[in-house]
Design a protein around this motif. Sequence first.
Motif, PDB file in Angstrom:
ATOM      1  N   LYS A  53      12.188 -25.102 -31.871  1.00 18.31           N
ATOM      2  CA  LYS A  53      12.766 -23.591 -31.404  1.00 18.31           C
ATOM      3  C   LYS A  53      13.743 -23.311 -32.689  1.00 18.31           C
ATOM      4  O   LYS A  53      14.313 -23.930 -33.268  1.00 18.31           O
ATOM      5  CB  LYS A  53      13.709 -23.896 -30.234  1.00 18.31           C
ATOM      6  CG  LYS A  53      12.692 -24.256 -29.015  1.00 18.31           C
ATOM      7  CD  LYS A  53      11.718 -22.880 -28.896  1.00 18.31           C
ATOM      8  CE  LYS A  53      11.178 -23.260 -27.196  1.00 18.31           C
ATOM      9  NZ  LYS A  53      10.281 -22.390 -26.831  1.00 18.31           N
ATOM     10  N   LYS A  56      15.642 -17.249 -33.040  1.00 18.48           N
ATOM     11  CA  LYS A  56      15.047 -16.162 -32.258  1.00 18.48           C
ATOM     12  C   LYS A  56      14.450 -16.722 -31.005  1.00 18.48           C
ATOM     13  O   LYS A  56      14.055 -15.712 -30.107  1.00 18.48           O
ATOM     14  CB  LYS A  56      14.122 -15.725 -33.393  1.00 18.48           C
ATOM     15  CG  LYS A  56      14.628 -15.052 -34.400  1.00 18.48           C
ATOM     16  CD  LYS A  56      13.396 -14.665 -35.473  1.00 18.48           C
ATOM     17  CE  LYS A  56      14.344 -13.994 -36.776  1.00 18.48           C
ATOM     18  NZ  LYS A  56      15.038 -14.958 -37.613  1.00 18.48           N
ATOM     19  N   ASP A  57      14.227 -17.715 -30.694  1.00 16.57           N
ATOM     20  CA  ASP A  57      13.431 -18.219 -29.493  1.00 16.57           C
ATOM     21  C   ASP A  57      14.351 -18.384 -28.400  1.00 16.57           C
ATOM     22  O   ASP A  57      14.179 -18.716 -27.033  1.00 16.57           O
ATOM     23  CB  ASP A  57      12.942 -19.452 -29.615  1.00 16.57           C
ATOM     24  CG  ASP A  57      11.654 -19.478 -30.910  1.00 16.57           C
ATOM     25  OD1 ASP A  57      11.198 -18.299 -30.968  1.00 16.57           O
ATOM     26  OD2 ASP A  57      11.450 -20.297 -31.503  1.00 16.57           O
ATOM     27  N   SER A  71      15.061 -19.834 -22.895  1.00 14.87           N
ATOM     28  CA  SER A  71      14.005 -19.386 -23.830  1.00 14.87           C
ATOM     29  C   SER A  71      12.738 -19.476 -22.970  1.00 14.87           C
ATOM     30  O   SER A  71      12.412 -19.976 -22.148  1.00 14.87           O
ATOM     31  CB  SER A  71      14.003 -20.592 -24.892  1.00 14.87           C
ATOM     32  OG  SER A  71      12.940 -20.513 -25.780  1.00 14.87           O
ATOM     33  N   GLU A  72      11.644 -18.777 -23.660  1.00 16.05           N
ATOM     34  CA  GLU A  72      10.611 -18.257 -22.936  1.00 16.05           C
ATOM     35  C   GLU A  72       9.770 -18.161 -24.291  1.00 16.05           C
ATOM     36  O   GLU A  72      10.059 -17.171 -25.281  1.00 16.05           O
ATOM     37  CB  GLU A  72      10.558 -17.016 -22.354  1.00 16.05           C
ATOM     38  CG  GLU A  72       9.143 -16.937 -21.545  1.00 16.05           C
ATOM     39  CD  GLU A  72       8.951 -15.776 -20.610  1.00 16.05           C
ATOM     40  OE1 GLU A  72       8.166 -15.107 -20.266  1.00 16.05           O
ATOM     41  OE2 GLU A  72      10.069 -15.528 -19.931  1.00 16.05           O
ATOM     42  N   SER A  73       8.581 -18.888 -24.414  1.00 14.04           N
ATOM     43  CA  SER A  73       7.698 -18.664 -25.726  1.00 14.04           C
ATOM     44  C   SER A  73       6.391 -19.228 -25.242  1.00 14.04           C
ATOM     45  O   SER A  73       5.874 -19.995 -24.516  1.00 14.04           O
ATOM     46  CB  SER A  73       8.290 -19.709 -26.906  1.00 14.04           C
ATOM     47  OG  SER A  73       8.075 -20.944 -26.581  1.00 14.04           O
ATOM     48  N   GLU A  74       5.268 -18.481 -25.913  1.00  9.69           N
ATOM     49  CA  GLU A  74       4.161 -18.304 -25.810  1.00  9.69           C
ATOM     50  C   GLU A  74       3.120 -18.500 -26.938  1.00  9.69           C
ATOM     51  O   GLU A  74       3.446 -17.715 -27.818  1.00  9.69           O
ATOM     52  CB  GLU A  74       3.479 -17.576 -24.774  1.00  9.69           C
ATOM     53  CG  GLU A  74       2.041 -17.558 -24.221  1.00  9.69           C
ATOM     54  CD  GLU A  74       1.588 -16.761 -23.317  1.00  9.69           C
ATOM     55  OE1 GLU A  74       0.380 -16.795 -22.760  1.00  9.69           O
ATOM     56  OE2 GLU A  74       2.308 -15.802 -23.023  1.00  9.69           O
ATOM     57  N   ASN A  75       2.426 -19.512 -27.023  1.00 12.23           N
ATOM     58  CA  ASN A  75       1.393 -19.476 -28.345  1.00 12.23           C
ATOM     59  C   ASN A  75       0.198 -18.541 -28.273  1.00 12.23           C
ATOM     60  O   ASN A  75      -0.764 -18.873 -27.514  1.00 12.23           O
ATOM     61  CB  ASN A  75       1.071 -20.750 -28.811  1.00 12.23           C
ATOM     62  CG  ASN A  75       0.582 -20.949 -30.243  1.00 12.23           C
ATOM     63  OD1 ASN A  75       0.159 -19.901 -30.787  1.00 12.23           O
ATOM     64  ND2 ASN A  75       0.413 -22.082 -30.673  1.00 12.23           N
ATOM     65  N   LYS A  76       0.490 -17.230 -28.491  1.00 11.33           N
ATOM     66  CA  LYS A  76      -0.724 -16.207 -28.517  1.00 11.33           C
ATOM     67  C   LYS A  76      -1.833 -16.532 -29.303  1.00 11.33           C
ATOM     68  O   LYS A  76      -2.990 -16.269 -28.942  1.00 11.33           O
ATOM     69  CB  LYS A  76      -0.136 -14.957 -28.738  1.00 11.33           C
ATOM     70  CG  LYS A  76       0.608 -14.510 -27.565  1.00 11.33           C
ATOM     71  CD  LYS A  76       1.483 -13.235 -27.852  1.00 11.33           C
ATOM     72  CE  LYS A  76       2.602 -12.931 -26.667  1.00 11.33           C
ATOM     73  NZ  LYS A  76       3.496 -11.981 -26.902  1.00 11.33           N
ATOM     74  N   PHE A  96       3.106 -22.822 -23.691  1.00 11.80           N
ATOM     75  CA  PHE A  96       4.061 -22.135 -22.901  1.00 11.80           C
ATOM     76  C   PHE A  96       5.136 -23.036 -22.377  1.00 11.80           C
ATOM     77  O   PHE A  96       5.055 -23.848 -21.666  1.00 11.80           O
ATOM     78  CB  PHE A  96       3.305 -21.353 -21.763  1.00 11.80           C
ATOM     79  CG  PHE A  96       4.126 -20.448 -20.952  1.00 11.80           C
ATOM     80  CD1 PHE A  96       4.606 -19.293 -21.617  1.00 11.80           C
ATOM     81  CD2 PHE A  96       4.705 -20.981 -19.777  1.00 11.80           C
ATOM     82  CE1 PHE A  96       5.299 -18.342 -20.693  1.00 11.80           C
ATOM     83  CE2 PHE A  96       5.706 -19.948 -19.179  1.00 11.80           C
ATOM     84  CZ  PHE A  96       6.014 -18.940 -19.438  1.00 11.80           C
ATOM     85  N   LYS A  98       8.982 -22.259 -20.778  1.00  7.54           N
ATOM     86  CA  LYS A  98      10.108 -21.349 -20.138  1.00  7.54           C
ATOM     87  C   LYS A  98      11.202 -21.938 -19.505  1.00  7.54           C
ATOM     88  O   LYS A  98      10.996 -23.018 -18.695  1.00  7.54           O
ATOM     89  CB  LYS A  98       9.515 -20.193 -19.181  1.00  7.54           C
ATOM     90  CG  LYS A  98      10.497 -19.371 -18.329  1.00  7.54           C
ATOM     91  CD  LYS A  98      10.044 -18.298 -17.542  1.00  7.54           C
ATOM     92  CE  LYS A  98      10.857 -17.547 -16.981  1.00  7.54           C
ATOM     93  NZ  LYS A  98      10.050 -16.570 -16.185  1.00  7.54           N
TER      94      LYS A  98
END
Length: 144
Positions: A53, A56-57, A71-76, A96, A98
């Motif tokens: 992380k 920004k995450d 934090s919430e992130s997903e690898n698009k 993903f 969260k």
Amino acid sequence: MNELALFNSLFDDFGDDSYTMPSFNYRKVFQTPRVDVKEEDNAYTLEMDLPGKTDKDVKIDLNHNVLTIASESENKDEKKEEKKNKNKWLIKERSFMKFSRSFTLPDDVNGEEISASCKNGVLKVIMPRTAKAETKHIAISYAG
């Protein structure tokens, strides 16, 4: 059947009404970062492991003496690649993430001076303490 697929489906069945076992959300348990909090004379220090992380995450908020780290992130990019390839994932837990953790701060934390930094995947939040209020002696006047 692949051993990994069997392992994954075992945990997916937890919480199903057909079993008498208690519900266990293994994704939530393993995705919630652990913290260490240290009390020092002049500050409290919170350290949280957040591998991979960046600043920004992660979002840190202070509201009415409650510190929330989320934090919430997903690898698009992987979704596009999955459509091109016909590979099948057996277990996919890393794309993903969260989480949200909240901490009620002690009354002696100076909320205006809280600072945070992230280095080598470890978030460090320093919460300076305010000076302890001296006990004040109040004189009693006697009218008599």
